[in-house]
Design a protein around this motif. Sequence first.
Motif, PDB file in Angstrom:
ATOM      1  N   SER A  77      39.424   4.386  16.289  1.00  0.00           N
ATOM      2  CA  SER A  77      39.647   4.580  14.855  1.00  0.00           C
ATOM      3  C   SER A  77      40.442   5.849  14.592  1.00  0.00           C
ATOM      4  CB  SER A  77      38.301   4.642  14.118  1.00  0.00           C
ATOM      5  OG  SER A  77      37.590   3.427  14.266  1.00  0.00           O
ATOM      6  N   GLN A  82      42.285   6.148  11.211  1.00  0.00           N
ATOM      7  CA  GLN A  82      41.078   5.962  10.390  1.00  0.00           C
ATOM      8  C   GLN A  82      40.119   7.104  10.732  1.00  0.00           C
ATOM      9  OE1 GLN A  82      40.202   1.818  11.626  1.00  0.00           O
ATOM     10  NE2 GLN A  82      40.421   1.269   9.461  1.00  0.00           N
ATOM     11  N   SER A 188      41.810  -2.666  13.874  1.00  0.00           N
ATOM     12  CA  SER A 188      42.844  -1.754  13.361  1.00  0.00           C
ATOM     13  C   SER A 188      44.083  -1.779  14.242  1.00  0.00           C
ATOM     14  CB  SER A 188      42.278  -0.336  13.262  1.00  0.00           C
ATOM     15  OG  SER A 188      41.811   0.118  14.523  1.00  0.00           O
ATOM     16  N   THR A 201      39.097   4.893   5.071  1.00  0.00           N
ATOM     17  CA  THR A 201      37.645   4.994   5.106  1.00  0.00           C
ATOM     18  C   THR A 201      37.046   4.909   3.710  1.00  0.00           C
ATOM     19  OG1 THR A 201      37.802   6.393   7.074  1.00  0.00           O
ATOM     20  CG2 THR A 201      35.704   6.400   5.879  1.00  0.00           C
TER      21      THR A 201
END
Length: 510
Positions: A77, A82, A188, A201
């Motif tokens: 992430s 992210q 992702s 987020t």
Amino acid sequence: MDYLDYVQMTTGQKIGYKISSFFGGIIPAIGTLFRIIGAFFKSLFSLIGNGFKGYGYRFANGDAGTKLSYIIMGAGSLMHRQVGKGLLFLAAEVAYFMFMANFGMTYLTKIYSTNVTMSDYPNMIFNGVIGSEAPIKEKDMLTGVPKIVNVDTVDDSNRILLFFILTVLVSIAFFAIYITNTKSAYASYEVLKEGKKPIGTIDELKMFLDERFHVTLLAIPVVLLLLFTVLPILFTICIAFTNYDIDHQPPGNLYWWVGFANFADVFYSNPMKSETFGKILVWTLVWAVFATFTNYIFGIILALLINKKEIKFKGFWRTMFVITAAVPQFVTLLIMRLLLGETTGLNVLWGTSYPFLTDANWARVTVIVVNMWVGIPYTMLISSGLLMNIPEDLYESARIDGANAFQQFTKITFPYIFFVTTPYLITTFVGNINNFNVIFFLTGGGPSPASYYKAGQTDLLVTWLYKLTVNTSDFNLAAVIGIFVFVICACGSLITFNMSKASKNEEEFS
């Protein structure tokens, strides 16, 4: 058999046919139950298999960030921009390993320990854990008297077992978060491959107030369910495989694993326990049948009597019977116990000494009759509401066809009530298997012959379980009884409901 053959039968033949159909349907229903259980495990293993397949697929086809997330949670992430989500995953991993290092591993290792020695715990008066064969006492070097130390430092089988189960549940929750981390990293990565920007987020958290709001609402109830329902159930199941009884009370005298020894005692190896279990089981089932169907049938009959057109002041009569339900049940039962005592109440009034509560057969009949007094009003109320919803046209048509009152009841009224109230009937039956109040407050389970193991002749499995835990501290035996009661209630409910029309024809009444 077709409908024409059935209607040509006599009343006795119809009753016999229905009874044979019921008992004949039990075997197929049991088969259906096992098929359901088999399908559940098949789906479970399929889910696990697909999970491992997806786990390997994501690792093989993901980028470096996805692969790194298999070791360092949140790495994928973070590399896929992210940041907030990545930090949350990383924090979860750090928190879990800190939990295991400072708490969890202690109880994971102690649950199997068998060789605790004094050198391991030099400051304890008692040492040992589940698996130990005996407690070890530390004595004062001069006097030889056991030293009094801080109890908080003493190993406790209950604490070890409870925290072991808690650690396992936390580990399962962490594993679910870990798998979610790998899925998120791969998802992702797929978005980036398409030239798009992964969801932020903040935007993803907002989804938990929108399309994933159900997850938000269920999160706290699920956590509480795990802590206050699943955890105690698992603890009880584990206790059934230990020797936790009056002679093994932690922390002074710890208990250990004994396998299926308690189950063997209940079913065959201990004559006194197995005989007591068998007799109480039979009485529990007899009680449940009578307590359920007497209340059910007489409640319907009472509702029919009150709802007859010729009866005046219907509201008054309903109110009079509802008063019985309004009075707390334990108050009613304690008063009944006083009235039916061998040297009190009715016996004093009549100048007799009928053993209503002191003779086994009398006591069993007495608890069934008293249960009718406290239970019939509930069925009466439910049936009264249902009777008002039966279309009057059905009765008019039946009367035109020459049906008498009994035929109208058997062909229209009772089938309709039974169809609607089948789930209620099942829950009432299960409730009566676990009906603690009537037995405990009326007879206390007595009379108690010497041939029974810490039980009386009117004890149900649930009241015997209570005595084993509160009075005699036979927690291992009580846990076995609790598991068996659960199996009876669960299997009985599933089999009976699957055999009923309420399950097969949920949207119509016939």
